[in-house]
Design a protein around this motif. Sequence first.
Motif: not given
Length: 374
Positions: A212-226
């Motif tokens: 899920x695009x690297x999202x961890x919570x609504x406004x927080x991205x932790x990884x390159x995701x897809x």
Amino acid sequence: MKLDGTLHVGAPNIGSREKFFERVNGMFDRRWLTNRGELVQELEQKLADYLGVKHCISMCNGTVALEIAIRALGLEGEVIVPSLTFIASAHALLWQEITPVFCDIDRESYNIDPKQIEKHITPKTSAIMGVHLYSRPCDIEALQAMADRHGIKLLFDAAHAFGCSHNGKMIGNFGDCEVLSFHATKFFNTFEGGAIATNNDGLAEKIRLMQNFGFNGMDNVEYIGTNGKMTEICAAMGLTNLEGLDEFVGINQRNYEVYRDGLSKIPGLSLIEFNEAEKCNWQYIVVEVGNDHPLSRDELMEKLHAQNIRARRYFWPGCHRMEPYRSLQPNAGMMLPITEAVAERLLVLPTGTGVDKITIDLICRSIRKKPCES
Ligand code: T4K
């Protein structure tokens, strides 16, 4: 003899239409179409229960699932894979600039041969990726021992082996993780779809975020995701087809037995065998056409096609003889004598819930006919 309609290898197994439409109506009522909806969550739980695995993370298809598994495991450099597999096994690596190093197969199982792996290991090797081809598990223990000895990862492309077991344990529980495909042509389908099964909590969490695009919570991205998410309508199909699994297995096994009887004692023709002590999805009717058969594999295929029976040469000619691998690794075939010999001989015949005994009898009769009788 010519069939009225065309009979395809890979025609889908389809469960109760009523149940499916009921679920789809619920989905419309809820106005929730994707992004971890109710149906996806229910499907993931039911899949994990069925496989007896801690985590089963649904995906939009098996190829993206492979790509995410490879990235979540931190693979790089080179990964050892068989060449006798669907091109997606190799592409998922090269797509991420990892070199697939093709390894030869075992003559009996058609799976990657653990004895051939060592010669391909270099300082750049980060993993072994086994493929459980045509419902038959790899030599998992030997591969795990090899991976442990060299401190590298082990993952499986289990696209063909949903519903199969190894030493009594369901496929989905082995290696660092196993990747399933739920494509329409597979034993169990969600139209398009797939999943990654693992017993590793940390890896599962990473896979979930990357999907899920690297999202961890609504406004927080932790990884390159897809975007690897399964949609609700695909999950509706999955939940419905899960309820049909016993029926699918029963029909597939019956079909296999009809083929076994109908194709016995034909010179130069042998049918794949399955271990009856294990669970099997019986989804692949694979014949090997040897030199003693009056027709070559390709001649036999042409004959069947002329009768509207769309047999397939999966996985000829092998990934290493397709682009870009053919150009990148022009000498790969020298290390793959068994792969090359076997790829010339295999033919996959139609089965699944859309194929009945009478039709299989016709197919077998057609194969038995001597060329002069056709
Ligand atoms: N790893 C392995 C070992 C795989 O076999 C696959 C997929 C993957 C990874 C990747 O998983 P996904 O990303 O696909 O989830 C088909 C499938 O598209 C592919 O999923 C499958 N393996 C492969 C073995 O077969 P093609 O290029 O042969 O597809 P196509 O369009 O020629 O159709 C296959 C046969 O199925 C034909 O005889 C027609 C029949 N068919 C197909 C569909 C979609 C039907 O009768 N009804 C249908 O709805 O790749």
